[in-house]
Scaffold this active site. Structure first.
Site, short mmCIF file in Angstrom:
data_model
loop_
_atom_site.label_atom_id
_atom_site.label_comp_id
_atom_site.label_asym_id
_atom_site.label_seq_id
_atom_site.Cartn_x
_atom_site.Cartn_y
_atom_site.Cartn_z
CG MET A 71 -1.88 -1.21 1.21
SD MET A 71 -3.42 -0.91 2.08
CE MET A 71 -2.80 -0.61 3.73
CG HIS A 103 8.39 0.37 6.08
ND1 HIS A 103 8.62 -0.98 6.09
CD2 HIS A 103 7.07 0.54 6.31
CE1 HIS A 103 7.48 -1.61 6.34
NE2 HIS A 103 6.52 -0.71 6.47
CG HIS A 113 6.84 -1.82 2.19
ND1 HIS A 113 6.77 -0.66 2.92
CD2 HIS A 113 5.61 -2.37 2.27
CE1 HIS A 113 5.55 -0.50 3.40
NE2 HIS A 113 4.82 -1.53 3.03
N GLY A 170 4.96 -10.14 4.26
CA GLY A 170 5.72 -10.01 5.50
C GLY A 170 5.07 -10.77 6.65
CB VAL A 183 12.20 -5.28 8.45
CG1 VAL A 183 13.30 -4.24 8.56
CG2 VAL A 183 12.57 -6.33 7.40
#
Ligand code: AMP
Length: 279
Positions: free
Chosen positions: A30, A34, A37, A147, A176
């Site tokens: 979306m 960061h 992604h 993720g 992350v």
């Protein structure tokens, strides 16, 4: 990097790649990218011949009182980051392209969609499954990267791919985190300085749980109540849920064991943060 906004244009790029026997990796997002992604983007680049990233703030996965309108967006910055990663194509459709007038079809992954986050976000996973299936049909990826941050989403999409016989491998990559432990999220930008500090209680409670489990503790009540206590100590935090569930069925477990998913959602002020770990 090519920015493609139309579905037919993307489909024809896909046809060209397929005719040359290139494998396609896909990273749906979306936007407001960061390192979380980008870790997916890098994993895709490693595995597939071409990587497609999509940026689409999907209206159907937001509830009426949720943050669709205010969700952070910065297309220029995102495009710059992806350009640097050497991405072939950025798919950037608008809502009218994805849901033209008269749109009527939705995908539901029953039971799984109603648990954990689904309880406080009714309709959310129906929106997610629907948009991801549409994106899969457009991009026809060999691999799609998600993720672990959104653990329930990954489990639901894996189930959907299996149930609907999709020719895509759903790959799930580790969470992350910021240096201080906060799981990276586009929504972290909503947090003021005090909220940012309070937000650390999520990852801290998971670390503490991990320490207890590593030391041999298996009693669910002990682990979960210590987590709750730690988060309740933050005046800005309000727990939505903290649960230990089976990684495949999302059913609550009676005792912690290998493969248990410990997941939590906590409101910090108005911002809802999630985090999790697999034991
Ligand atoms: P979003 O843009 O929030 O829809 O996320 C797009 C993809 O990035 C999803 O598969 C997320 O699970 C993944 N993602 C978001 N945050 C992180 C993170 N901190 N670590 C790893 N993956 C993430």
């Amino acid at each position: 990097m090519k920015v493609i906004k139309s579905i037919p244009a993307l489909k024809s790029a896909v046809r060209r790649w397929k005719s040359k026997n290139k494998t396609i990796g896909f990273v749906p997002t979306m936007g407001y990218l960061h390192e979380g992604h980008l870790s997916l983007v890098r994993a895709s680049k490693k595995k597939a011949d071409v990587t497609v990233v999509s940026i689409f703030v999907n209206p159907t996965q937001f509830g009426p009182k949720e943050d669709f309108k205010t969700y952070p967006r910065d297309f220029e910055r995102d495009a710059g980051l992806l350009e640097k990663e050497g991405i072939a194509v950025l798919f950037y459709p608008d809502a009218e392209e994805m849901y033209p007038g008269g749109y009527k079809t939705y995908v539901e992954v029953h039971d799984l969609q109603d648990k954990l986050c689904g309880r406080s976000r009714p309709g959310h996973f129906r929106g997610v499954s629907t948009v991801v299936l549409k994106l899969f049909n457009i991009v026809r990826p060999d691999y799609a990267f998600f993720g672990q941050k959104d653990a329930q989403q990954a489990i639901i999409l894996r189930r959907m791919a299996r149930d609907l016989d999709l020719d895509v491998r759903v790959e799930v990559m580790p969470i992350v985190r910021e240096a201080d432990g906060l799981a990276m999220s586009s929504r972290n930008t909503y947090l003021g300085p005090d909220e940012r500090k309070a937000g650390l209680s999520l990852s801290r409670s998971l670390r503490q749980a991990k320490m207890r489990i590593d030391a041999g503790e298996r009693r669910l009540a002990v682990i979960l109540s210590a987590m709750k206590e730690m988060i309740a100590a933050e005046p800005l935090a309000r727990i939505d849920y903290i649960e230990a569930v089976d990684m495949d069925t999302l059913e609550p477990v009676k005792e912690i064991s290998e493969g248990t998913l410990i997941a939590l959602a906590v409101f910090i002020g108005k911002t809802r943060l999630i985090d999790n770990m697999i034991v």
